[in-house]
Design a protein around this motif. Structure first.
Motif, short mmCIF file in Angstrom:
data_model
loop_
_atom_site.label_atom_id
_atom_site.label_comp_id
_atom_site.label_asym_id
_atom_site.label_seq_id
_atom_site.Cartn_x
_atom_site.Cartn_y
_atom_site.Cartn_z
N LYS A 25 1.17 -14.49 -3.68
CA LYS A 25 0.68 -15.21 -2.30
C LYS A 25 0.03 -14.45 -1.73
O LYS A 25 -0.39 -12.97 -1.77
N ILE A 26 -1.32 -14.89 -1.08
CA ILE A 26 -2.58 -14.71 -0.50
C ILE A 26 -2.63 -15.45 0.94
O ILE A 26 -2.81 -16.17 0.67
N VAL A 27 -2.71 -13.74 1.59
CA VAL A 27 -2.51 -14.71 3.08
C VAL A 27 -4.22 -14.06 4.01
O VAL A 27 -4.07 -13.21 3.86
N LEU A 28 -5.11 -14.81 4.49
CA LEU A 28 -5.99 -14.48 4.70
C LEU A 28 -6.09 -14.74 6.45
O LEU A 28 -5.66 -16.01 7.00
N ALA A 29 -6.25 -13.86 7.15
CA ALA A 29 -5.65 -14.04 8.50
C ALA A 29 -7.52 -13.81 9.43
O ALA A 29 -7.53 -12.19 9.18
N HIS A 30 -7.57 -13.95 10.29
CA HIS A 30 -8.83 -13.92 11.00
C HIS A 30 -8.06 -12.83 12.07
O HIS A 30 -7.83 -13.83 13.11
N LYS A 31 -9.18 -12.06 12.63
CA LYS A 31 -8.96 -11.30 14.04
C LYS A 31 -10.65 -10.19 13.97
O LYS A 31 -11.01 -9.59 13.14
N ASP A 32 -10.79 -11.01 15.29
CA ASP A 32 -13.21 -10.49 15.78
C ASP A 32 -12.01 -9.06 15.55
O ASP A 32 -11.36 -8.56 16.10
N GLY A 33 -13.36 -7.59 15.35
CA GLY A 33 -13.40 -6.55 15.72
C GLY A 33 -13.56 -6.08 14.04
O GLY A 33 -13.95 -6.86 12.96
N GLY A 34 -14.04 -4.93 14.11
CA GLY A 34 -14.61 -4.47 13.23
C GLY A 34 -13.44 -3.35 12.33
O GLY A 34 -13.99 -3.16 11.27
N LEU A 35 -11.96 -4.15 12.41
CA LEU A 35 -10.89 -3.54 11.71
C LEU A 35 -10.66 -4.21 11.03
O LEU A 35 -9.98 -5.23 10.96
N VAL A 36 -9.96 -3.72 9.68
CA VAL A 36 -9.46 -4.84 8.79
C VAL A 36 -7.52 -3.90 8.30
O VAL A 36 -7.82 -2.46 8.02
N ASN A 37 -7.08 -4.90 8.09
CA ASN A 37 -5.13 -4.67 7.86
C ASN A 37 -5.45 -5.43 6.29
O ASN A 37 -5.12 -7.03 6.12
N ILE A 38 -5.28 -4.15 5.17
CA ILE A 38 -4.21 -4.91 4.29
C ILE A 38 -3.27 -4.46 3.35
O ILE A 38 -3.07 -3.57 3.41
N SER A 39 -2.50 -5.12 3.45
CA SER A 39 -0.63 -4.97 3.04
C SER A 39 -0.39 -6.20 1.70
O SER A 39 -0.74 -7.16 1.51
N SER A 40 0.44 -5.46 1.57
CA SER A 40 1.32 -6.50 0.19
C SER A 40 2.74 -5.92 0.09
O SER A 40 3.66 -4.35 0.66
N TRP A 41 3.33 -7.24 0.76
CA TRP A 41 4.63 -6.87 1.03
C TRP A 41 5.92 -7.51 -0.18
O TRP A 41 5.66 -8.56 -1.24
N VAL A 42 6.64 -7.04 -0.59
CA VAL A 42 7.31 -6.87 -1.71
C VAL A 42 9.00 -7.20 -1.73
O VAL A 42 9.74 -6.42 -0.52
N LYS A 43 9.52 -8.55 -1.89
CA LYS A 43 10.53 -8.90 -1.63
C LYS A 43 11.90 -8.20 -2.91
O LYS A 43 12.30 -8.02 -3.62
N THR A 44 11.66 -6.96 -1.98
CA THR A 44 12.55 -5.89 -2.47
C THR A 44 12.89 -5.11 -2.23
O THR A 44 11.96 -4.58 -0.98
N GLY A 45 13.85 -4.58 -1.48
CA GLY A 45 14.89 -3.52 -0.98
C GLY A 45 16.40 -2.85 -0.96
O GLY A 45 16.12 -3.36 -2.40
N SER A 46 16.69 -2.28 -0.20
CA SER A 46 18.61 -2.48 -0.98
C SER A 46 19.15 -4.26 -1.07
O SER A 46 20.11 -3.78 -1.80
N ILE A 47 18.83 -4.51 -0.62
CA ILE A 47 18.89 -6.34 -1.12
C ILE A 47 19.40 -6.24 -3.03
O ILE A 47 20.47 -7.34 -3.27
N ASN A 48 18.64 -5.49 -3.62
CA ASN A 48 18.56 -5.74 -5.26
C ASN A 48 19.20 -4.88 -5.97
O ASN A 48 19.14 -4.62 -6.95
N GLU A 49 19.78 -3.79 -4.96
CA GLU A 49 19.78 -2.73 -5.05
C GLU A 49 21.86 -2.59 -5.55
O GLU A 49 22.50 -3.43 -4.78
N ASP A 50 22.50 -1.41 -6.12
CA ASP A 50 24.09 -1.71 -7.24
C ASP A 50 24.14 0.12 -6.80
O ASP A 50 23.20 0.68 -6.76
N ASP A 51 25.44 0.25 -6.61
CA ASP A 51 25.68 1.69 -6.51
C ASP A 51 25.11 2.30 -7.35
O ASP A 51 25.31 3.84 -7.53
#
Length: 440
Positions: A25-51
């Protein structure tokens, strides 16, 4: 490729959401100004871990910056920070995310460079063994390796020495019976000291699948050019989709659980913990946020006023309330730093504050909480970084960006009776875990 648009509050243009055939999935959002934020979110964290692999998500987050086949370890930071970028990442229970915020540069050149580097890091990490450090025995005092394995272990040990981390972990552990949220995101020194490069790479290949990743770009740019750049950079080369397991949410305890631990301290620490609503339940999560605001978000909150400012005797040094929202159910916490000799009284005083809010909420408290919630939501649309994080949360934890579109409307519908009923529903003393950490 599928496209949808969302009327995101406070932004001047609709947010565009694309889903490729791979599921990325790719999300493009408009915000006026000279800065840009690029991020990638992964559906994993401790929810996918075990002991066996607890902490691997956080460890992998560190190792993702250690080079690809195109770029050696340290090059990402060196190149991007040379362009004035802020580069970082974070791991939590439901997600891991990586971001770059920087000026776009002349003709958007630095933005395109950042997209290319970010995509390369996400798609082709090599996790070099020499950067990880060799597995070792924790009892071996002669180990002097300073590689990333040891950096993470030192981070774990520092957190283990913090009273608030201790009491939170004791509370969290008692709140869950079987759900992965039971585990601490950062893991344990025992696991991090032994986990192999092969295990970490297999975890990466499994969970960093295209359908598990959302890439977000926020700023003022040519959407078609950026979309094509992201698609080109995120070439998953037929990497398989991953079907995430469904974890059955834990039910709240049906009786008050009391946990007491001791440490080398001079004051006492306490948490009341309750299981709350899942992230998709927008109205209930908003109302729990409002209850946390009324009870303990500042010096003007009810608990601070009643238990510290207007108290006839000193029992507490600090009181507060927090609401953490997760995919499979939120956590509502009341926390306090108190005089150890007055532990029993401290517990009863906090219990009393919870009971009061079920029966009485003043109009001024209600309006203040509602205004605070709306102001916080508005402030999250002020910067490209905050917009990126909010979109990432809704896409990753809620699986539904339209909830952002509905948010302010839901806030307006809430009544005082709704809030009192929500307190009765979730803040029952029989469903509470009470954890204290007191001096030895």
């Amino acid at each position: 490729m599928k496209k949808t648009v969302i009327k995101y509050p406070f932004l001047t243009k609709e947010v565009e959401v694309y889903e490729t055939e791979s599921g990325h999935k790719i999300v493009l959002a408009h915000k006026d100004g000279g800065l840009v934020n690029i991020s990638s979110w992964v559906k994993t964290g401790s929810i996918n871990e075990d002991d066996e692999i607890n902490g691997i998500s956080h460890f992998l987050e560190h190792l993702m910056f250690k080079g690809t086949h195109k770029h050696k370890a340290g090059e990402f930071d060196r190149i991007l920070e040379g362009k004035g970028a802020i580069v970082n990442a974070a791991t939590w229970k439901d997600y891991t995310f990586y971001y770059v915020t920087l000026p776009k540069g002349k003709n958007d050149e630095d933005m395109y460079l950042a997209i290319d580097l970010h995509a390369d890091m996400m798609i082709d990490p090599i996790l070099p063994p020499e950067e990880i450090g060799s597995p070792f025995n924790l009892d071996d005092k002669n180990v002097t390796d300073k590689r990333e394995r040891h950096v993470v272990i030192e981070e774990i040990r520092m957190r283990q020495d913090q009273p608030w981390s201790k009491v939170y972990n004791y509370t969290n552990d008692a709140m869950y019976k079987k759900h992965p949220y039971k585990r601490d995101v950062i893991g344990t020194p025992q696991i991090i000291s032994q986990v192999t490069q092969e295990t970490i790479m297999n975890y990466y290949k499994t969970f960093y699948s295209p359908n598990n990743i959302t890439t977000i770009v926020v700023g003022d740019f040519d959407h078609e050019k950026v979309l094509n750049r992201v698609i080109k950079g995120f070439d998953f080369k037929n990497r398989a989709k991953h079907i995430n397991r469904i974890n059955e949410p834990d039910e709240p305890t049906n009786h008050t659980i009391y946990v007491e631990n001791k440490a080398c301290l001079t004051s006492g620490f306490m948490m009341f913990g309750y299981l709350g609503a899942p992230a998709k339940d927008l109205k209930d999560t908003i109302m729990l946020d409002m209850l946390a605001t009324i009870l303990g978000d500042s010096a003007s909150s009810r608990m601070y006023q009643n238990l510290i400012e207007k108290a006839s005797e000193q029992v507490f040094n600090m009181v507060g309330a927090e609401h953490y929202i997760f995919k499979d159910g939120s956590n509502f916490f009341l926390q306090a730093n108190f005089i150890p000799e007055k532990k029993d009284k401290a517990i009863e005083l906090i219990k009393a504050e919870v009971e009061k809010i079920k029966e009485n909420i003043e109009e001024n408290e209600f309006k203040k909480a509602k205004n605070r919630i709306k102001a916080d939501f508005a402030s999250d649309a002020e910067t490209v970084s905050a917009i990126g994080e909010t979109i990432g949360y809704y896409m990753t934890v809620c699986d539904d960006l339209t909830l952002a579109e509905k948010y302010l409307g839901e806030v307006e519908k809430i009544t005082i009776d709704d809030l009192k009923n929500t307190a009765k529903k979730y803040l029952n003393i029989n469903n509470a875990v009470i954890s204290t950490l007191i001096p030895q």
